[in-house]
Design an enzyme around this catalytic site. Structure first.
Site, PDB file in Angstrom:
ATOM      1  N   GLY A  15       0.838  -1.207   0.000  1.00 54.21           N
ATOM      2  CA  GLY A  15       0.000   0.000   0.000  1.00 54.21           C
ATOM      3  C   GLY A  15       0.865   1.246   0.000  1.00 54.21           C
ATOM      4  O   GLY A  15       1.803   1.349   0.781  1.00 54.21           O
ATOM      5  N   ARG A  25      13.776   9.748  -2.671  1.00 56.70           N
ATOM      6  CA  ARG A  25      14.698  10.870  -2.920  1.00 56.70           C
ATOM      7  C   ARG A  25      15.938  10.754  -2.030  1.00 56.70           C
ATOM      8  O   ARG A  25      17.077  10.920  -2.491  1.00 56.70           O
ATOM      9  CB  ARG A  25      13.960  12.178  -2.633  1.00 56.70           C
ATOM     10  CG  ARG A  25      14.824  13.423  -2.589  1.00 56.70           C
ATOM     11  CD  ARG A  25      13.929  14.611  -2.235  1.00 56.70           C
ATOM     12  NE  ARG A  25      14.657  15.849  -2.122  1.00 56.70           N
ATOM     13  CZ  ARG A  25      15.191  16.292  -0.989  1.00 56.70           C
ATOM     14  NH1 ARG A  25      15.103  15.575   0.114  1.00 56.70           N
ATOM     15  NH2 ARG A  25      15.816  17.460  -0.972  1.00 56.70           N
ATOM     16  N   ARG A  29      19.656  10.350  -3.489  1.00 52.78           N
ATOM     17  CA  ARG A  29      20.649  11.427  -3.287  1.00 52.78           C
ATOM     18  C   ARG A  29      21.821  10.946  -2.417  1.00 52.78           C
ATOM     19  O   ARG A  29      22.961  11.348  -2.636  1.00 52.78           O
ATOM     20  CB  ARG A  29      19.974  12.651  -2.654  1.00 52.78           C
ATOM     21  CG  ARG A  29      18.975  13.332  -3.602  1.00 52.78           C
ATOM     22  CD  ARG A  29      19.493  14.661  -4.106  1.00 52.78           C
ATOM     23  NE  ARG A  29      18.724  15.167  -5.240  1.00 52.78           N
ATOM     24  CZ  ARG A  29      17.812  16.140  -5.173  1.00 52.78           C
ATOM     25  NH1 ARG A  29      17.536  16.701  -4.023  1.00 52.78           N
ATOM     26  NH2 ARG A  29      17.193  16.551  -6.274  1.00 52.78           N
ATOM     27  N   ARG A  76       1.152  -5.071  -5.118  1.00 56.70           N
ATOM     28  CA  ARG A  76       1.318  -6.193  -4.179  1.00 56.70           C
ATOM     29  C   ARG A  76       1.596  -7.397  -5.078  1.00 56.70           C
ATOM     30  O   ARG A  76       0.678  -8.086  -5.516  1.00 56.70           O
ATOM     31  CB  ARG A  76       0.046  -6.407  -3.363  1.00 56.70           C
ATOM     32  CG  ARG A  76      -0.331  -5.205  -2.485  1.00 56.70           C
ATOM     33  CD  ARG A  76      -1.457  -5.551  -1.554  1.00 56.70           C
ATOM     34  NE  ARG A  76      -2.075  -4.372  -0.963  1.00 56.70           N
ATOM     35  CZ  ARG A  76      -1.622  -3.713   0.110  1.00 56.70           C
ATOM     36  NH1 ARG A  76      -0.526  -4.116   0.702  1.00 56.70           N
ATOM     37  NH2 ARG A  76      -2.256  -2.665   0.576  1.00 56.70           N
ATOM     38  N   GLY A 106       5.675  -2.218   3.685  1.00 53.35           N
ATOM     39  CA  GLY A 106       5.275  -2.806   4.958  1.00 53.35           C
ATOM     40  C   GLY A 106       5.763  -4.239   5.107  1.00 53.35           C
ATOM     41  O   GLY A 106       6.761  -4.635   4.495  1.00 53.35           O
ATOM     42  N   ASP A 107       5.036  -5.025   5.895  1.00 57.81           N
ATOM     43  CA  ASP A 107       5.534  -6.374   6.212  1.00 57.81           C
ATOM     44  C   ASP A 107       5.668  -7.273   4.978  1.00 57.81           C
ATOM     45  O   ASP A 107       6.609  -8.068   4.890  1.00 57.81           O
ATOM     46  CB  ASP A 107       4.690  -7.038   7.311  1.00 57.81           C
ATOM     47  CG  ASP A 107       3.209  -7.054   7.006  1.00 57.81           C
ATOM     48  OD1 ASP A 107       2.797  -6.471   5.978  1.00 57.81           O
ATOM     49  OD2 ASP A 107       2.450  -7.658   7.791  1.00 57.81           O
ATOM     50  N   THR A 129       4.285   2.606   5.542  1.00 60.33           N
ATOM     51  CA  THR A 129       2.892   2.151   5.584  1.00 60.33           C
ATOM     52  C   THR A 129       2.111   3.061   6.518  1.00 60.33           C
ATOM     53  O   THR A 129       2.623   3.426   7.587  1.00 60.33           O
ATOM     54  CB  THR A 129       2.757   0.685   6.057  1.00 60.33           C
ATOM     55  OG1 THR A 129       1.386   0.433   6.402  1.00 60.33           O
ATOM     56  CG2 THR A 129       3.608   0.362   7.284  1.00 60.33           C
ATOM     57  N   ASP A 131      -0.264   2.266   8.295  1.00 59.00           N
ATOM     58  CA  ASP A 131      -0.846   1.518   9.423  1.00 59.00           C
ATOM     59  C   ASP A 131      -0.054   1.598  10.730  1.00 59.00           C
ATOM     60  O   ASP A 131      -0.597   1.337  11.795  1.00 59.00           O
ATOM     61  CB  ASP A 131      -0.983   0.033   9.049  1.00 59.00           C
ATOM     62  CG  ASP A 131      -1.927  -0.181   7.885  1.00 59.00           C
ATOM     63  OD1 ASP A 131      -2.647   0.761   7.521  1.00 59.00           O
ATOM     64  OD2 ASP A 131      -1.947  -1.305   7.341  1.00 59.00           O
ATOM     65  N   ASP A 133       2.048  -0.544  11.659  1.00 57.51           N
ATOM     66  CA  ASP A 133       1.909  -1.896  12.215  1.00 57.51           C
ATOM     67  C   ASP A 133       3.198  -2.716  12.131  1.00 57.51           C
ATOM     68  O   ASP A 133       3.150  -3.943  12.124  1.00 57.51           O
ATOM     69  CB  ASP A 133       0.752  -2.635  11.518  1.00 57.51           C
ATOM     70  CG  ASP A 133       1.002  -2.804  10.029  1.00 57.51           C
ATOM     71  OD1 ASP A 133       1.916  -2.153   9.492  1.00 57.51           O
ATOM     72  OD2 ASP A 133       0.278  -3.590   9.398  1.00 57.51           O
ATOM     73  N   ARG A 166     -26.221  15.252  15.470  1.00 50.16           N
ATOM     74  CA  ARG A 166     -26.088  13.894  14.934  1.00 50.16           C
ATOM     75  C   ARG A 166     -24.793  13.241  15.421  1.00 50.16           C
ATOM     76  O   ARG A 166     -23.923  13.898  15.995  1.00 50.16           O
ATOM     77  CB  ARG A 166     -26.028  13.945  13.402  1.00 50.16           C
ATOM     78  CG  ARG A 166     -27.358  14.167  12.745  1.00 50.16           C
ATOM     79  CD  ARG A 166     -27.160  14.243  11.250  1.00 50.16           C
ATOM     80  NE  ARG A 166     -28.416  14.419  10.555  1.00 50.16           N
ATOM     81  CZ  ARG A 166     -28.519  14.891   9.314  1.00 50.16           C
ATOM     82  NH1 ARG A 166     -27.443  15.242   8.647  1.00 50.16           N
ATOM     83  NH2 ARG A 166     -29.703  15.006   8.743  1.00 50.16           N
ATOM     84  N   GLY A 174      -6.120   0.743   8.738  1.00 45.29           N
ATOM     85  CA  GLY A 174      -5.155   0.328   9.752  1.00 45.29           C
ATOM     86  C   GLY A 174      -4.967  -1.172   9.756  1.00 45.29           C
ATOM     87  O   GLY A 174      -4.265  -1.698  10.617  1.00 45.29           O
ATOM     88  N   ARG A 175      -5.579  -1.836   8.806  1.00 47.11           N
ATOM     89  CA  ARG A 175      -5.553  -3.302   8.725  1.00 47.11           C
ATOM     90  C   ARG A 175      -5.809  -3.894  10.106  1.00 47.11           C
ATOM     91  O   ARG A 175      -6.879  -3.679  10.652  1.00 47.11           O
ATOM     92  CB  ARG A 175      -4.234  -3.785   8.139  1.00 47.11           C
ATOM     93  CG  ARG A 175      -4.382  -5.138   7.425  1.00 47.11           C
ATOM     94  CD  ARG A 175      -3.064  -5.673   6.983  1.00 47.11           C
ATOM     95  NE  ARG A 175      -2.489  -4.926   5.887  1.00 47.11           N
ATOM     96  CZ  ARG A 175      -2.697  -5.190   4.609  1.00 47.11           C
ATOM     97  NH1 ARG A 175      -3.465  -6.184   4.252  1.00 47.11           N
ATOM     98  NH2 ARG A 175      -2.111  -4.485   3.674  1.00 47.11           N
ATOM     99  N   LYS A 217     -25.242  17.826  24.775  1.00 42.01           N
ATOM    100  CA  LYS A 217     -24.213  17.686  23.729  1.00 42.01           C
ATOM    101  C   LYS A 217     -24.890  17.414  22.390  1.00 42.01           C
ATOM    102  O   LYS A 217     -25.870  16.666  22.323  1.00 42.01           O
ATOM    103  CB  LYS A 217     -23.251  16.542  24.103  1.00 42.01           C
ATOM    104  CG  LYS A 217     -22.048  16.414  23.156  1.00 42.01           C
ATOM    105  CD  LYS A 217     -21.061  15.363  23.669  1.00 42.01           C
ATOM    106  CE  LYS A 217     -19.982  15.034  22.648  1.00 42.01           C
ATOM    107  NZ  LYS A 217     -18.997  16.108  22.467  1.00 42.01           N
ATOM    108  N   ARG A 269      -4.918   7.397   2.416  1.00 42.52           N
ATOM    109  CA  ARG A 269      -3.598   7.076   1.859  1.00 42.52           C
ATOM    110  C   ARG A 269      -3.041   8.204   0.988  1.00 42.52           C
ATOM    111  O   ARG A 269      -1.861   8.187   0.634  1.00 42.52           O
ATOM    112  CB  ARG A 269      -3.681   5.775   1.053  1.00 42.52           C
ATOM    113  CG  ARG A 269      -3.829   4.522   1.897  1.00 42.52           C
ATOM    114  CD  ARG A 269      -2.711   3.526   1.629  1.00 42.52           C
ATOM    115  NE  ARG A 269      -2.722   3.059   0.277  1.00 42.52           N
ATOM    116  CZ  ARG A 269      -3.235   1.898  -0.129  1.00 42.52           C
ATOM    117  NH1 ARG A 269      -3.792   1.093   0.755  1.00 42.52           N
ATOM    118  NH2 ARG A 269      -3.180   1.545  -1.371  1.00 42.52           N
TER     119      ARG A 269
END
Ligand code: F6P
Length: 366
Positions: A15, A25, A29, A76, A106-107, A129, A131, A133, A166, A174-175, A217, A269
């Site tokens: 992701g 970058r 560099r 992926r 990520g993982d 990532t 997440d 995580d 409302r 966040g998986r 409230k 994202r």
């Protein structure tokens, strides 16, 4: 003596996360500053398999730091998980004379990185990532921007909730990790927060909303992590229906807290990376190249208590599994009793930290 590198590659995989461009970058560099050429693999590991490679000169990474997404594209890549795909990738690396790889993601990206390392291609991972995580690091690239995007959207929803008395239940990405949800629930003044790491009392939340509505409230937000499954919509309906029935039975239409559901999904994202992500990505990208050029491999770059350092990819994967209680038979075999105890302590502290933060959230939510 460490190998003398002449050319390395960088890729972004999994992701996308705001700040990935800043990391690319920094990798380019830094390598160029050490007299090392750099190529970018387009679409993560896919680019290695299909030889979709671009030269990354200093100019090629210019004016990219503020951009979201990843200009190297992402994927992926299922094919890379197979030996045949991996061998094609290695052939591409050899063809271009690429001697090392920096993999940002990520993982899943790190599984690919470790596979390359084990096949003789020095590879360093950089955690990118939204997440947050990756258990071995305090922060991942993209996490701060994602949270900023959530609060900007949630604040807008709060405005209209306040006008109409409302509630809005907002599901955030966040998986399996509740980090985005918990932090943004604190930052938006939400009344409720549902994350996978901490048990949630639905009835208590509904009663709290009723009590607060009776006290005057008007606007309510509840932040739900996608990690708890498709619960956000269900919860929104429950708050809505309960308060509607209550308003009827008490003959007081002001007690109905009409409740809407909003899934922010991939909006979280996108967006230009915030300062924290640009700086973190820059520091991590620099360190990744330094590690590679120093002859190291199979590591990820992590941030611990504000310091940039490294962790073994295998170690980081074990920590992730320990955290999620998904360790498999034999995974701890190569670690000493002392190392295992240290890992367990680290996980306990991390979990205790989340619990404490959740308790703080609950104290402040009202
Ligand atoms: O890992 C990042 C992430 O955005 C998760 O939060 C989410 O669950 C997943 O990716 C979505 O994946 P995709 O972009 O493939 O739909």
């Amino acid at each position: 003596m460490a190998q003398k590198f002449t050319k390395i590659a960088v890729l972004t995989s999994g992701g996308d996360a705001p700040g990935m461009n800043a990391a690319v970058r920094a990798v380019a560099r830094t390598a160029i500053a050490h007299g090392v050429e750099v190529m970018g693999s387009l679409g993560g590991y896919r680019g290695l398999i299909y030889d979709e490679m671009v030269n990354l000169t200093s100019g090629a990474v210019s004016n990219k730091i503020q951009l979201s997404g990843t200009f190297l594209y992402s994927d992926r890549c299922v094919e890379f998980k197979e030996e045949a795909g991996m061998q094609k990738a290695i052939a591409t690396l050899k063809k271009h004379g690429i001697e090392g790889v920096v993999a940002i993601g990520g993982d899943g990206t790190f599984r690919g990185a470790t596979d390359l390392s084990q096949r003789g291609i020095p590879t360093i991972g950089v955690p990118g990532t939204i997440d947050n995580d990756i258990t071995a690091t305090d922060n991942t690239i993209g996490f701060s921007t994602a949270m900023q995007t959530v609060i900007e959207n949630a604040d807008r929803l709060h405005d209209t909730c306040e006008s109409h008395a409302r509630c809005n239940v907002i599901e955030v990405m966040g998986r399996g990790a509740g980090d985005i949800a918990l932090n943004t629930a604190i930052a938006t003044g939400a009344v409720g927060c549902v994350i996978p790491e901490v048990p949630f009392d639905e009835d208590a939340l509904i009663q709290k909303i009723v009590r607060l509505r009776k006290a005057g409230k008007r606007g309510f937000l509840v932040i739900v992590s996608e990690g708890v499954g498709k619960y956000g919509e269900v919860l929104a309906e429950k708050i809505n229906n309960y308060t509607l029935e209550l308003s009827k039975s008490e003959g007081n239409d002001r007690l109905w807290v009409e409740t809407k559901f909003c899934r922010l999904a991939h909006t979280v994202r996108g967006g230009s990376p915030v300062l924290g992500d640009r700086v973190l990505a820059s520091k991590m990208g620099v360190r990744a190249v330094e590690e590679l050029l120093a002859g190291n491999s199979d590591l990820i770059i992590v941030e611990k208590a504000g310091e940039i350092t490294t962790a073994g990819i295998g170690y980081s994967q074990v920590l992730d599994r320990m955290y999620k209680d998904t360790l498999k038979e034999g995974m701890l075999d190569k670690y000493t009793a002392e190392q295992i105890a240290d890992m367990q302590k680290y996980i306990e502290e991390k979990k205790a930290g989340i619990k404490k933060t959740y308790e703080m959230f609950e104290t402040l939510a009202g």
